[in-house]
Scaffold this motif. Structure first.
Motif, short mmCIF file in Angstrom:
data_model
loop_
_atom_site.label_atom_id
_atom_site.label_comp_id
_atom_site.label_asym_id
_atom_site.label_seq_id
_atom_site.Cartn_x
_atom_site.Cartn_y
_atom_site.Cartn_z
N ALA A 151 63.68 67.71 13.31
CA ALA A 151 64.02 67.56 14.72
C ALA A 151 64.79 66.27 14.97
O ALA A 151 65.76 66.25 15.73
CB ALA A 151 62.73 67.59 15.56
N GLU A 205 59.20 68.05 19.54
CA GLU A 205 58.95 69.00 18.46
C GLU A 205 57.46 69.08 18.13
O GLU A 205 56.92 70.14 17.86
CB GLU A 205 59.73 68.59 17.21
CG GLU A 205 59.44 69.42 15.97
CD GLU A 205 60.13 70.78 16.00
OE1 GLU A 205 61.08 70.92 16.77
OE2 GLU A 205 59.69 71.68 15.26
N ALA A 218 68.60 65.90 16.46
CA ALA A 218 68.88 65.11 17.66
C ALA A 218 69.94 64.06 17.37
O ALA A 218 70.84 63.82 18.18
CB ALA A 218 67.60 64.47 18.17
N ALA A 278 63.13 63.57 20.33
CA ALA A 278 63.11 64.90 19.71
C ALA A 278 61.83 65.12 18.93
O ALA A 278 61.23 66.19 18.96
CB ALA A 278 64.32 65.04 18.78
#
Lengths: 257, 401, 171
Positions: free
Chosen positions: A205, A74, A209, A70
């Motif tokens: 992020a 991101e 996740a 993630a």
């Protein structure tokens, strides 16, 4: 965009005010209004907050790397292409890694623990102390980051960081995200998704996740707000800083390690 | 007392220009290497996020440390009033400027963004020892430049001593600063020691003098001038003292570290099972850079052998290079202990394992070019300025008392 | 200036006049590339003359606001330059603003000033460039409707705001 006078800024501010008002009226949660108003202010980040993380290593699962993926997505790290003919080892040693999974075993008891390592966002960051140009800095809200406009690529901050949290960009970068500029020759590291925070969001992020996977090992929030989830969790249970002996007062803390 | 006559370094044209051309060639190759590194990015080097400072930094730090040491001879002459050293003062100043410039060129060309030099010169974070070093370096050029002027221009004779003092203290500050670059790194076990600063000072004495002896002998050979035995013997004995002192400091440094249980790991790594770093420490630093030169310098068998002095000086430099390599690269290669009491089973970022480093050719060429830059500056300076005495024959009996 | 003979003076005037013509050509109103969003607008975020002269200072000032203070809704933002000034090719994909003949590059090469922004910054608008990386699904939040959910707190990105702004202005 249609701006016909010389002072579009005032209009825009006016407009933001109206939008926020409208949105706030319609929103049930009053906290949301506060957040958005904050994001639109001209004051910028304030030292009344300090962003931090609490990582429960018991909940961090062996073999799961959702947070790493993630983060890569991101921050556009997945857009970086591996130079041709580079060995796996060199690629791993040279590509940026803002967050990494580490698996540990206690040498005495054999206890296994998993945890993500990233920039620990120290209150007294050594990287900021050593940076010759001041490119490495700490924002008022406690986020440690690099102003890559004035970074000269000397890598002294990487020498100074006790957590190996920083990465140097070793190659030309063909493509970036708008929210994640990146170029050859500068140093970078985790900034707790500052772009999200500035836009008024309150998750990173990696946390999203981890929650999505159902592990919920990462808790992100304002350490200075006594009512925040993270502050309450930190008060309730024992947590520790990595390399607490250096007394850097890290913003990222761990439980059960 | 015979007056010392300084004269520009004249030697036959092919000899001078040939030497200059070969140095220029080395520099050109090095600049090509730097361009290659900067154009492609640092992925073409052996440096990585694990070993962030590599071979160029070893060369740069080596030259910068040697630069402040090279000024020593001038300081002895004008600050401490050693008559035998006085005629050597000018050359000593020139050499120190040259070495510093060479080192800085390497440091600059290895930056991730060398095009932002102007940022480095205008934006300062005064808490950074690195920023202080930038000021110390520029100040060093200025002060030694003035010092050189005061030594060479009779009108400024009266300023010679005060500027000499200033230069002496400035050079101490400069080496302290260079040593502190490492001494202030609390994170890494190999570096976090206050003894780094004085150790770098004594290292600078030794390397600087070795550089001085070699360049002086080379210049006099180049120009067919002569150096007296007595003068060389003085320099040689001084070098011996410095080499011994460097060994002593290395001993104290490691003994202190051995006393701290927390540092046993890194000591074991450097002294016993660090592979190449252990070899470099024992063979490079201790034997080549310490024991053999001491033997060559002090053994009565080589009492008047100039060859022995040259070899000893060269070995001191080689050993010094290894010493800095062990400090810079070895210190980074040893893993940081993030989790005391735990061993790392898995990590994508080399946590808990010794980081590998194999320097690329480009890095080496850039570093060597830095040495060539120093030498070419000295060669040009000696040709244009009156820094070298016509003759360095020993003074007649009793004159230097 | 007696040394300036008449013919020289005349030649000087011719050259000077030619230069002035060239200069007016360069700052004529056709500088904005056709096919970019900017071509359909009357003015930039500040009067054109001010932007031409001072855009670098504006950007430099606001980048500090953004990076150090986290203020992202500054008047001058590079992302917005790209957003507005990028031109689409026949296939509908954006051309990089620093590509040959494009808005940023054409002027910068004319005045021979190095354009360093795009060594690090993205050169095309993100959402419609069709490279799959832009504006990930997760970010496609409902903005204007009053359908805010609590776990997806309201946030307005810069370009969303601008678009709304344009709507209200009746564009």
């Amino acid at each position: 965009m249609s701006i016909n006078n010389d002072q579009p800024d005032l209009q825009r501010r006016d407009f933001i005010g109206k939008t926020v008002l409208a949105a706030g009226a319609a929103t049930v949660a009053p906290g949301v209004l506060l957040t958005v108003a904050n994001a639109g202010s001209d004051e910028g980040v304030s030292s009344a907050v300090r962003w931090g993380m609490l990582i429960d290593t018991n909940k961090c699962v062996d073999g799961c790397s959702a947070c790493v993926e993630a983060c890569d997505k991101e921050n556009g790290i997945d857009l970086i292409e591996r130079p041709q003919g580079q060995s796996d080892e060199m690629w791993n040693a040279q590509r940026p890694q803002w967050i990494r999974k580490v698996k540990l075993r206690d040498t005495q008891t054999g206890e296994i623990s998993n945890l993500p390592m990233m920039c620990q966002h120290c209150e007294h960051p050594p990287c900021v102390d050593v940076c010759p140009t001041g490119a490495s800095f700490k924002r008022a809200d406690g986020i440690v980051m690099v102003d890559r406009h004035i970074c000269i690529g000397c890598r002294y901050c990487m020498m100074a960081c006790p957590y190996k949290a920083r990465s140097f960009i070793h190659q030309d970068i063909a493509e970036q995200l708008t929210s994640a500029p990146r170029g050859k020759g500068c140093v970078e590291s985790c900034h707790l998704c500052a772009n999200r925070i500035d836009a008024g969001r309150e998750t990173t992020a990696c946390q999203d996740a981890c929650n999505q996977e159902g592990h919920k090992a990462i808790l992100f929030g304002d350490l200075k707000n006594p009512d925040s989830e993270i502050a309450r969790a930190l008060k309730a249970q024992h947590s520790r800083q990595i390399r607490a002996d250096l007394e850097l007062n890290t913003g990222v803390r761990y439980t059960n390690v | 007392m015979i007056k010392t006559q300084y004269r520009e370094l004249y030697c036959s044209s092919p000899r001078y220009w040939g030497g200059l051309a070969s140095l220029a060639f080395i520099i050109l190759v090095g600049l090509g290497a730097a361009f290659y590194m900067e154009h492609n990015g640092h992925f073409v080097t052996g440096m990585s996020n694990q070993i962030v400072w590599g071979l160029p930094h070893v060369f740069a730090i080596f030259l910068i440390v040697a630069a402040s040491g090279a000024l020593n001879v001038a300081s002895i002459g004008s600050v401490f009033g050693g008559p035998m050293y006085k005629p050597l003062g000018r050359f000593s100043g020139l050499l120190s400027i040259g070495l510093l410039a060479g080192g800085l060129v390497v440091l600059l060309l290895d930056l991730g963004r060398p095009d932002r030099l102007i940022v480095a010169m205008t934006t300062y974070n005064f808490k950074s020892i690195f920023a202080w070093n930038i000021i110390l370096y520029t100040g060093f050029f200025t002060i030694v430049g003035l010092y050189l002027w005061a030594m060479m221009d009779r009108k400024f004779e009266q300023f010679k001593r005060p500027i000499g003092f200033a230069a002496f203290f400035w050079r101490l500050a400069l080496t302290t600063g260079t040593g502190s670059i490492f001494g202030f790194l609390v994170a890494r076990e190999a570096y976090d020691a206050a003894i780094m600063a004085p150790m770098f000072i004594i290292m600078s004495f030794s390397y600087g003098l070795a550089f001085f002896i070699i360049t002086l002998m080379a210049a006099y050979w180049w120009a067919d001038r002569s150096i007296g035995d007595l003068r060389l013997a003085k320099l040689k004995n001084l070098l011996g003292v410095f080499v011994g002192a460097v060994l002593y400091f290395a001993l104290v440094y490691h003994l202190t570290n051995l006393y701290v249980t927390q540092h046993h790991g890194v000591e074991r790594f450097i002294l016993l099972d660090g592979g190449i770093y252990t070899n470099m420490f024992w063979i490079g630093q201790v034997v080549i850079g310490g024991i053999i030169p001491l033997f060559l310098l002090y053994s009565p068998a080589f009492a008047t052998s100039r060859f022995a002095i040259t070899v000893a000086s060269l070995l001191v430099l080689i050993g010094g290079f290894f010493q800095i390599y062990v400090i810079v690269i070895g210190g980074q290669a040893f893993p940081m202990n993030l989790f005391p009491g735990k061993e790392v089973l898995e990590s994508s970022f080399f946590d808990g394992v010794v980081a590998g480093y194999s320097p690329s050719l480009a890095e080496a060429l850039l570093g060597i070019a830095g040495v060539a830059v120093s030498m070419i500056l000295v060669a040009i300076g000696a040709r244009m300025l009156r820094v070298l005495p016509e003759s360095l024959e020993d003074p007649a009996e009793g004159e230097c008392v | 200036m007696g040394s300036l003979s008449g013919i020289r003076r005349f030649a000087g005037m011719v050259v000077g006049g030619a230069l002035m013509l060239l200069a007016t050509g360069a700052i004529s109103d056709s500088a904005v590339t056709k096919g970019s969003k900017a071509a359909g607008l009357d003015t930039c975020v500040a009067p054109t003359a001010a932007m031409r002269r001072n855009h670098m200072d504006y950007l430099k000032h606001d980048r500090r606001e953004t990076v150090h203070k986290g203020i992202r809704n500054t008047q001058y933002s590079l992302a917005e330059c790209v957003e507005c000034h990028a031109e689409k090719d026949s296939a509908g994909a954006y051309k990089p603003v620093n590509a040959d003949g494009q808005f940023c590059e054409s002027c910068h090469s004319y005045v021979a000033v190095n354009l360093t922004c795009f060594q690090c910054h993205r050169k095309t608008p993100e959402n419609m460039s069709g490279n799959g990386t832009a504006m990930r699904e997760g970010d496609q939040r409902q903005v204007f409707g009053l359908l805010q959910s609590v776990d997806q707190p309201l946030s307005l990105s810069r370009d969303e705001l601008t678009r709304l702004h344009a709507k209200i202005e009746g564009n």
